[in-house]
Design an enzyme around this catalytic site. Structure first.
Site, mmCIF file in Angstrom:
data_model
loop_
_atom_site.group_PDB
_atom_site.id
_atom_site.type_symbol
_atom_site.label_atom_id
_atom_site.label_comp_id
_atom_site.label_asym_id
_atom_site.label_seq_id
_atom_site.Cartn_x
_atom_site.Cartn_y
_atom_site.Cartn_z
ATOM 1 N N GLY A 18 -10.000 -3.694 -2.280
ATOM 2 C CA GLY A 18 -10.114 -2.249 -2.345
ATOM 3 C C GLY A 18 -11.077 -1.777 -3.410
ATOM 4 N N THR A 19 -11.099 -0.502 -3.613
ATOM 5 C CA THR A 19 -12.128 0.118 -4.408
ATOM 6 C C THR A 19 -11.530 1.233 -5.228
ATOM 7 O OG1 THR A 19 -13.650 -0.248 -2.589
ATOM 8 C CG2 THR A 19 -14.337 1.317 -4.239
#
Length: 217
Positions: A18-19
């Protein structure tokens, strides 16, 4: 989604980790940032991993979730904003863009609206950050979202001050993304920074080795 189970391993790996996405307004503009945990050729990284998508000349959105979904939504909004700005004969407002992104992402795939930031500059209200909060999109002085951001909330709340200038905000964004990546224990990350004001929209990629390092106290 396009990225599920296809493509090279680093692609699906990135989607899992994810980010972190972040945006902050200053007097006269905004700074947005997102990180990517992947060191690959710059052209590949830019195309696939950058979660910051232009919606118009001076409006960007950051969506956590898969890059393919974010890109699709950005393209739909970009098209609608172009039509809208031709109809009204002026550049669209950041608020209009935020509403469009919210409506489209909700229809397109509900979980995407969980973390959504739209930021930019317009003549009427200057630099603005809009983000989803409990399903509503509201204007906020800064916003953080995405996976990994639980580490980051404490840091951001401690470091944020009202009245920071452009350079302060850029540093704030870089520091936040560096912290998020180092807490993830992932090396080779990249930070994307976009700075928008009345005069320019400046995109910058900062490679992992050039990011500040945080050590646990």
């Amino acid at each position: 989604s396009m990225l599920d189970g296809t493509g090279p391993e680093w692609l699906s790996e990135e989607v899992k980790t994810g980010t972190t996405i972040i945006a902050i307004e200053y007097n006269g503009g905004v700074v947005l940032g997102s990180d990517s945990r992947v060191s690959a050729g710059a052209s590949v990284v830019n195309r696939v991993m950058n979660k910051l998508s232009p919606l118009h000349d001076k409006i960007y959105c950051a969506l956590s979730g898969s890059a393919a979904d974010a890109q699709t939504i950005a393209e739909m909004v970009n098209y609608q904003l172009d039509v809208h700005s031709m109809e009204i004969g002026e550049d669209p407002q950041v608020r209009s863009a935020a509403t469009l992104v919210k409506n489209i992402s909700y229809k397109y795939k509900e979980e995407l609206s969980a973390h959504l930031i739209v930021a930019g500059w317009d003549r009427r209200d200057g630099g603005q950050v809009f983000a989803t909060l409990k399903g509503l999109i509201t204007r906020q002085p800064f916003a953080v979202g995405g996976s990994g951001s639980s580490y980051v909330y404490g840091f951001v709340d401690a470091e944020y001050r009202r009245g920071m200038n452009k350079e302060d905000c850029q540093q704030f964004v870089v520091n936040t993304l560096s912290l998020a990546m180092s807490r993830d224990g992932s090396s080779g990350g990249v930070a994307y920074i976009v700075t928008i004001d009345e005069h320019s929209t400046e995109e910058k990629v900062i490679l992992g080795n050039d990011l500040p390092t945080f050590f646990d106290q």
